[in-house]
Scaffold this motif. Structure first.
Motif, PDB file in Angstrom:
ATOM      1  N   GLU A 159       0.839  -1.201   0.000  1.00  0.00           N
ATOM      2  CA  GLU A 159       0.000   0.000   0.000  1.00  0.00           C
ATOM      3  C   GLU A 159       0.876   1.254   0.000  1.00  0.00           C
ATOM      4  N   ASP A 160       1.936   1.259   0.789  1.00  0.00           N
ATOM      5  CA  ASP A 160       2.851   2.400   0.821  1.00  0.00           C
ATOM      6  C   ASP A 160       3.506   2.610  -0.542  1.00  0.00           C
ATOM      7  N   ARG A 161       3.888   1.522  -1.181  1.00  0.00           N
ATOM      8  CA  ARG A 161       4.493   1.623  -2.505  1.00  0.00           C
ATOM      9  C   ARG A 161       3.482   2.146  -3.523  1.00  0.00           C
ATOM     10  N   SER A 162       2.249   1.655  -3.415  1.00  0.00           N
ATOM     11  CA  SER A 162       1.198   2.108  -4.315  1.00  0.00           C
ATOM     12  C   SER A 162       0.971   3.607  -4.192  1.00  0.00           C
ATOM     13  N   ARG A 163       0.951   4.071  -2.963  1.00  0.00           N
ATOM     14  CA  ARG A 163       0.731   5.502  -2.704  1.00  0.00           C
ATOM     15  C   ARG A 163       1.906   6.330  -3.241  1.00  0.00           C
ATOM     16  N   LYS A 164       3.114   5.861  -3.006  1.00  0.00           N
ATOM     17  CA  LYS A 164       4.311   6.600  -3.410  1.00  0.00           C
ATOM     18  C   LYS A 164       4.465   6.660  -4.923  1.00  0.00           C
ATOM     19  N   GLU A 165       4.144   5.544  -5.604  1.00  0.00           N
ATOM     20  CA  GLU A 165       4.399   5.447  -7.042  1.00  0.00           C
ATOM     21  C   GLU A 165       3.135   5.535  -7.890  1.00  0.00           C
ATOM     22  N   ASN A 166       1.973   5.691  -7.241  1.00  0.00           N
ATOM     23  CA  ASN A 166       0.687   5.655  -7.956  1.00  0.00           C
ATOM     24  C   ASN A 166       0.616   4.401  -8.817  1.00  0.00           C
ATOM     25  N   GLN A 167       0.929   3.280  -8.196  1.00  0.00           N
ATOM     26  CA  GLN A 167       1.053   2.014  -8.912  1.00  0.00           C
ATOM     27  C   GLN A 167       0.084   0.977  -8.333  1.00  0.00           C
ATOM     28  N   THR A 168      -0.655   0.308  -9.199  1.00  0.00           N
ATOM     29  CA  THR A 168      -1.548  -0.766  -8.769  1.00  0.00           C
ATOM     30  C   THR A 168      -0.723  -1.976  -8.347  1.00  0.00           C
ATOM     31  N   GLN A 169      -1.052  -2.537  -7.188  1.00  0.00           N
ATOM     32  CA  GLN A 169      -0.339  -3.699  -6.666  1.00  0.00           C
ATOM     33  C   GLN A 169      -1.252  -4.933  -6.733  1.00  0.00           C
ATOM     34  N   LEU A 170      -0.753  -6.009  -7.326  1.00  0.00           N
ATOM     35  CA  LEU A 170      -1.535  -7.236  -7.491  1.00  0.00           C
ATOM     36  C   LEU A 170      -0.882  -8.378  -6.728  1.00  0.00           C
ATOM     37  N   PHE A 171      -1.704  -9.237  -6.138  1.00  0.00           N
ATOM     38  CA  PHE A 171      -1.185 -10.424  -5.466  1.00  0.00           C
ATOM     39  C   PHE A 171      -2.284 -11.476  -5.385  1.00  0.00           C
ATOM     40  N   ILE A 172      -1.879 -12.698  -5.070  1.00  0.00           N
ATOM     41  CA  ILE A 172      -2.816 -13.809  -5.000  1.00  0.00           C
ATOM     42  C   ILE A 172      -2.632 -14.562  -3.690  1.00  0.00           C
ATOM     43  N   GLU A 173      -3.553 -15.469  -3.445  1.00  0.00           N
ATOM     44  CA  GLU A 173      -3.494 -16.297  -2.248  1.00  0.00           C
ATOM     45  C   GLU A 173      -4.052 -17.678  -2.596  1.00  0.00           C
ATOM     46  N   ALA A 174      -3.661 -18.691  -1.833  1.00  0.00           N
ATOM     47  CA  ALA A 174      -4.266 -20.007  -2.006  1.00  0.00           C
ATOM     48  C   ALA A 174      -5.765 -19.869  -1.763  1.00  0.00           C
ATOM     49  N   PRO A 175      -6.609 -20.422  -2.640  1.00  0.00           N
ATOM     50  CA  PRO A 175      -8.058 -20.205  -2.532  1.00  0.00           C
ATOM     51  C   PRO A 175      -8.653 -20.479  -1.160  1.00  0.00           C
ATOM     52  N   TYR A 176      -8.120 -21.464  -0.432  1.00  0.00           N
ATOM     53  CA  TYR A 176      -8.696 -21.773   0.881  1.00  0.00           C
ATOM     54  C   TYR A 176      -8.297 -20.744   1.945  1.00  0.00           C
ATOM     55  N   ARG A 177      -7.369 -19.820   1.597  1.00  0.00           N
ATOM     56  CA  ARG A 177      -6.997 -18.757   2.534  1.00  0.00           C
ATOM     57  C   ARG A 177      -7.505 -17.388   2.076  1.00  0.00           C
ATOM     58  N   ASN A 178      -8.377 -17.377   1.076  1.00  0.00           N
ATOM     59  CA  ASN A 178      -8.861 -16.108   0.524  1.00  0.00           C
ATOM     60  C   ASN A 178      -9.523 -15.214   1.565  1.00  0.00           C
ATOM     61  N   MET A 179     -10.372 -15.805   2.398  1.00  0.00           N
ATOM     62  CA  MET A 179     -11.133 -14.984   3.338  1.00  0.00           C
ATOM     63  C   MET A 179     -10.222 -14.373   4.401  1.00  0.00           C
ATOM     64  N   ARG A 180      -9.213 -15.124   4.816  1.00  0.00           N
ATOM     65  CA  ARG A 180      -8.256 -14.567   5.765  1.00  0.00           C
ATOM     66  C   ARG A 180      -7.479 -13.423   5.127  1.00  0.00           C
ATOM     67  N   MET A 181      -7.132 -13.573   3.858  1.00  0.00           N
ATOM     68  CA  MET A 181      -6.438 -12.512   3.149  1.00  0.00           C
ATOM     69  C   MET A 181      -7.304 -11.260   3.061  1.00  0.00           C
ATOM     70  N   LEU A 182      -8.579 -11.430   2.745  1.00  0.00           N
ATOM     71  CA  LEU A 182      -9.485 -10.287   2.670  1.00  0.00           C
ATOM     72  C   LEU A 182      -9.567  -9.555   4.005  1.00  0.00           C
ATOM     73  N   GLN A 183      -9.651 -10.321   5.073  1.00  0.00           N
ATOM     74  CA  GLN A 183      -9.699  -9.712   6.403  1.00  0.00           C
ATOM     75  C   GLN A 183      -8.425  -8.920   6.677  1.00  0.00           C
ATOM     76  N   ASP A 184      -7.285  -9.485   6.313  1.00  0.00           N
ATOM     77  CA  ASP A 184      -6.008  -8.790   6.516  1.00  0.00           C
ATOM     78  C   ASP A 184      -5.963  -7.490   5.710  1.00  0.00           C
ATOM     79  N   ILE A 185      -6.493  -7.527   4.490  1.00  0.00           N
ATOM     80  CA  ILE A 185      -6.465  -6.332   3.636  1.00  0.00           C
ATOM     81  C   ILE A 185      -7.309  -5.214   4.230  1.00  0.00           C
TER      82      ILE A 185
END
Length: 234
Positions: A159-185
């Motif tokens: 997020e800090d990099r995105s703000r500094k560079e106006n750059q979209t950041q993409l990442f993935i997660e194992a499907p069974y951990r998707n909901m935990r990732m969403l909560q973290d985000i």
């Protein structure tokens, strides 16, 4: 004369071949007799979807996965040195992108073998296309750290990099951990940061929605065990 290595995109789920691959790409696939694949069983299933008339028993498969010994990989290119064309087939999406197929492409270049990318689905590009986020500058980071407490740190850094560079950041997660990732985000990012959740791309259940973190809080979609990619722009 050496053969050519075709990088063959795979479907990203149970969707029609015709929806994912142009006719010319299908014709190339049907012409090949040698393949480097991650899994022979799923490769066979894909090829039968491409054309039921393909004689699987006439094909030769070389398996490239996490168990493949590095010293064995050069032998996979023997048909290319003999003038035969080959296909590199990923399990889903485009080979060579977040995928072991990059090792085969690298070796082909080192041996002066033409590497030809074929047109097909890419979750990275398709999610950027549909997100409404910055498509002029973006970065894909694959999987974030899975150890407890490390994912939020990685999300904050992106997020800090995105703000500094106006750059979209993409990442993935194992499907069974998707909901935990969403909560973290949603717990880590600023309320004004935009988050795109792109799930089941190209499938009938496709879901691609972009909102601010504030808008997502308390209203997260159920994407448990569904292939997804996450994009943030601060």
């Amino acid at each position: 004369m050496k053969g050519q290595l075709y990088m063959i995109p795979n479907t990203m789920g149970e969707s029609a071949i015709e929806y994912n691959l142009p006719a010319d790409v299908i014709d190339i696939i049907k012409s090949l007799k040698y393949y480097v694949v991650e899994n022979i069983r799923s490769a066979r299933r894909f090829l039968k979807k491409v054309d039921k008339e393909i004689d699987i028993d006439e094909l030769t498969f070389f398996v490239l996965d996490k168990h493949t010994k590095p010293n064995d990989i050069p032998s996979f290119l023997r048909p290319l040195h003999d003038g035969k064309n080959m296909g590199m087939l990923s399990e889903a999406g485009c080979p060579g992108v977040a995928d072991p197929g990059a090792d085969i492409a690298k070796l082909a270049h080192e041996n002066k073998i033409n590497v030809i990318p074929l047109v097909g689905p890419s979750s990275i590009l398709m999610s950027v296309m549909a997100s409404g986020l910055n498509g002029q500058s973006f970065a894909f980071h694959g999987y974030l750290p899975v150890k407890k407490g490390e994912a939020p740190k990685a999300i904050k850094a992106l997020e800090d990099r995105s703000r500094k560079e106006n750059q979209t950041q993409l990442f993935i997660e194992a499907p069974y951990r998707n909901m935990r990732m969403l909560q973290d985000i949603v717990q880590t990012c600023s309320p004004k940061t935009r988050l795109c959740i792109a799930c089941d791309i190209t499938l009938d259940t496709e879901y691609i929605v972009t909102k601010t973190i504030a808008q997502w809080k308390g209203k997260l979609p159920d994407i448990n065990k569904r292939p997804a990619i996450f994009l943030i722009l601060a």
